[in-house]
Design an enzyme around this catalytic site. Structure first.
Site, PDB file in Angstrom:
ATOM      1  N   TRP A  15      44.174 -32.438   9.177  1.00 56.50           N
ATOM      2  CA  TRP A  15      45.685 -33.503   9.020  1.00 56.50           C
ATOM      3  C   TRP A  15      46.299 -33.374  10.353  1.00 56.50           C
ATOM      4  CZ3 TRP A  15      47.485 -37.554   7.596  1.00 56.50           C
ATOM      5  CH2 TRP A  15      48.707 -37.964   7.092  1.00 56.50           C
ATOM      6  N   LYS A 109      52.483 -29.698   3.268  1.00 54.43           N
ATOM      7  CA  LYS A 109      52.606 -29.973   1.851  1.00 54.43           C
ATOM      8  C   LYS A 109      52.566 -28.593   1.018  1.00 54.43           C
ATOM      9  CE  LYS A 109      51.503 -34.834   2.103  1.00 54.43           C
ATOM     10  NZ  LYS A 109      50.766 -35.781   1.565  1.00 54.43           N
ATOM     11  N   GLY A 139      53.371 -38.452   2.067  1.00 57.28           N
ATOM     12  CA  GLY A 139      52.754 -40.000   1.257  1.00 57.28           C
ATOM     13  C   GLY A 139      51.483 -39.685   1.193  1.00 57.28           C
ATOM     14  N   LYS A 194      52.589 -31.964  -6.458  1.00 60.67           N
ATOM     15  CA  LYS A 194      51.412 -32.815  -6.825  1.00 60.67           C
ATOM     16  C   LYS A 194      50.030 -32.146  -6.467  1.00 60.67           C
ATOM     17  CE  LYS A 194      50.496 -33.646  -2.053  1.00 60.67           C
ATOM     18  NZ  LYS A 194      48.834 -33.856  -1.366  1.00 60.67           N
ATOM     19  N   SER A 257      40.450 -35.085  -1.843  1.00 63.45           N
ATOM     20  CA  SER A 257      41.392 -34.038  -2.273  1.00 63.45           C
ATOM     21  C   SER A 257      40.844 -32.627  -2.316  1.00 63.45           C
ATOM     22  CB  SER A 257      41.720 -34.469  -3.899  1.00 63.45           C
ATOM     23  OG  SER A 257      42.927 -33.487  -4.030  1.00 63.45           O
ATOM     24  N   ARG A 258      41.122 -31.905  -1.625  1.00 61.09           N
ATOM     25  CA  ARG A 258      40.844 -30.608  -1.478  1.00 61.09           C
ATOM     26  C   ARG A 258      41.061 -29.757  -3.003  1.00 61.09           C
ATOM     27  NH1 ARG A 258      42.954 -28.484   4.393  1.00 61.09           N
ATOM     28  NH2 ARG A 258      41.991 -30.040   5.562  1.00 61.09           N
ATOM     29  N   ASN A 259      42.488 -30.005  -3.498  1.00 62.21           N
ATOM     30  CA  ASN A 259      42.952 -29.557  -4.409  1.00 62.21           C
ATOM     31  C   ASN A 259      42.216 -29.544  -5.882  1.00 62.21           C
ATOM     32  OD1 ASN A 259      45.532 -28.101  -3.645  1.00 62.21           O
ATOM     33  ND2 ASN A 259      45.936 -29.916  -2.490  1.00 62.21           N
ATOM     34  N   GLU A 284      46.272 -25.977  -0.766  1.00 63.47           N
ATOM     35  CA  GLU A 284      47.564 -25.630  -0.960  1.00 63.47           C
ATOM     36  C   GLU A 284      47.963 -25.345  -2.500  1.00 63.47           C
ATOM     37  OE1 GLU A 284      49.682 -24.886   1.312  1.00 63.47           O
ATOM     38  OE2 GLU A 284      49.478 -25.981   3.251  1.00 63.47           O
TER      39      GLU A 284
END
Length: 331
Positions: A15, A109, A139, A194, A257-259, A284
């Site tokens: 990021w 985040k 975002g 999120k 998406s890592r999550n 995260e």
């Protein structure tokens, strides 16, 4: 805030790398603090980050790269924090330059572990910076798509809409559309929550639940997020916009998406430690799940989805059993 304010990015993950790419579209020079000397040297010599988004190439003549955080922060007017939340305290440990005349923009985040503060709250409390000199960039925008220059949207948040517009101009590119808002609390907590919900989606996908159920889960997650924000900090916010719902959606379904990926491993039977080792990247939502659980001990908001993720990750409860129990609570 002056339009000519100099910007520096702290961090060198995907990021952070994407943010530097955006800034170089508009800024004559961009400061970049990189703790790892080998990465810093590689970027200066070969104009790319060897660890993240290596396909992105930089005009190194427009970069001010340093392993010394004080050199970079002293030079900058706007300091963009883009490290994982779990490493922020360590990253700032050597900082001796005062932040009092800086504007700090959080691109993180997550919540700071142990103290259970968002980044804005942490900078305000530990560095004495007022909230009108702290902003959020958030975002539905994955770094990998920025690298590919696919059209994406970012939200620049500041208590001053004028400052937010100055910030937005610095990140706007032909492939980045920007919007501005003033809800620091709501957008920052939405970005934290999120990630937890994306882990829940990943767990369910890993367990074999289909798209029909996942759509219900995400819809309920959006409602749970809105309920938490309205209960803890009421405001006239619209959580159906990209900074809230958009970010939740992309983190829940994107291949980047890592999550979600972390959750999928948990759903397939990986231990937390094994999933973290295999990913070799920070999810995260793992840290956020614990922090939100601690915060909610005093807030006492009904959050069945967040509670379920916490029980699976930290109390080592059966993912299959916990998700089955959760299905009866969704509407």
């Amino acid at each position: 805030m002056d339009k000519s304010a100099r910007v520096a990015v702290i961090g060198y993950g995907s990021w952070a790398t994407a943010l530097v790419k955006m800034l170089l579209e508009n800024e004559p020079i961009v400061g970049w603090h990189i703790r790892n000397p080998e990465v810093a040297d590689h970027i200066c010599e070969y104009d790319s980050n060897p660890k993240y988004l290596s396909s992105v190439h930089f005009d190194v003549d427009k970069l001010k790269v340093s392993t010394d955080i004080n050199e970079i922060v002293e030079w900058a007017d706007i300091v963009v924090l883009a490290t994982p939340s779990a490493f922020l305290e360590k990253t700032l440990a050597d900082l001796t330059v005062l932040l009092t005349d800086k504007f700090v923009l959080s691109a993180i985040k997550g919540i700071i572990p142990d103290c259970y503060l968002t980044v804005a709250e942490y900078i305000n409390e530990h560095y004495g910076l007022p909230f009108d000199r702290i902003g959020i960039i958030t975002g539905p925008c994955h770094a990998e798509e920025v690298a590919l220059e696919r059209l994406s949207y970012l939200n620049l948040i500041s208590k001053s809409e004028e400052n937010a517009r100055v910030l937005a101009a610095k990140f706007s590119t032909p492939y980045i559309n920007t919007n501005v808002a003033t809800d620091i609390y709501g957008t920052e907590y939405a970005a934290v929550l999120k990630n937890i919900y994306a882990i829940a989606v990943g767990i369910c996908h890993g367990l074999g639940y289909g798209d029909n159920f996942l759509s219900v889960l995400i819809a309920n997650a959006a409602g749970e997020m809105n309920h938490f924000l309205d209960t803890t900090y009421p405001s006239e916010r619209d959580t159906t916009t990209s900074a809230y719902l958009g970010d939740l959606l992309v983190t829940s379904y994107s291949q980047f998406s890592r999550n979600r990926s972390f959750g999928m491993m948990i759903g397939k039977g990986y231990s937390v430690k094994s999933a973290q080792i295999e990913m070799n990247m920070i999810a995260e939502g793992y840290y956020a799940s614990y922090c939100i659980a601690q915060i909610n001990k005093t807030k006492k908001v009904v959050m069945p989805i967040a509670d379920t993720v916490y029980k699976i990750l930290y109390e080592r409860c059966s993912a299959a059993a916990q998700i089955k129990a959760l299905t009866a609570k969704l509407r």
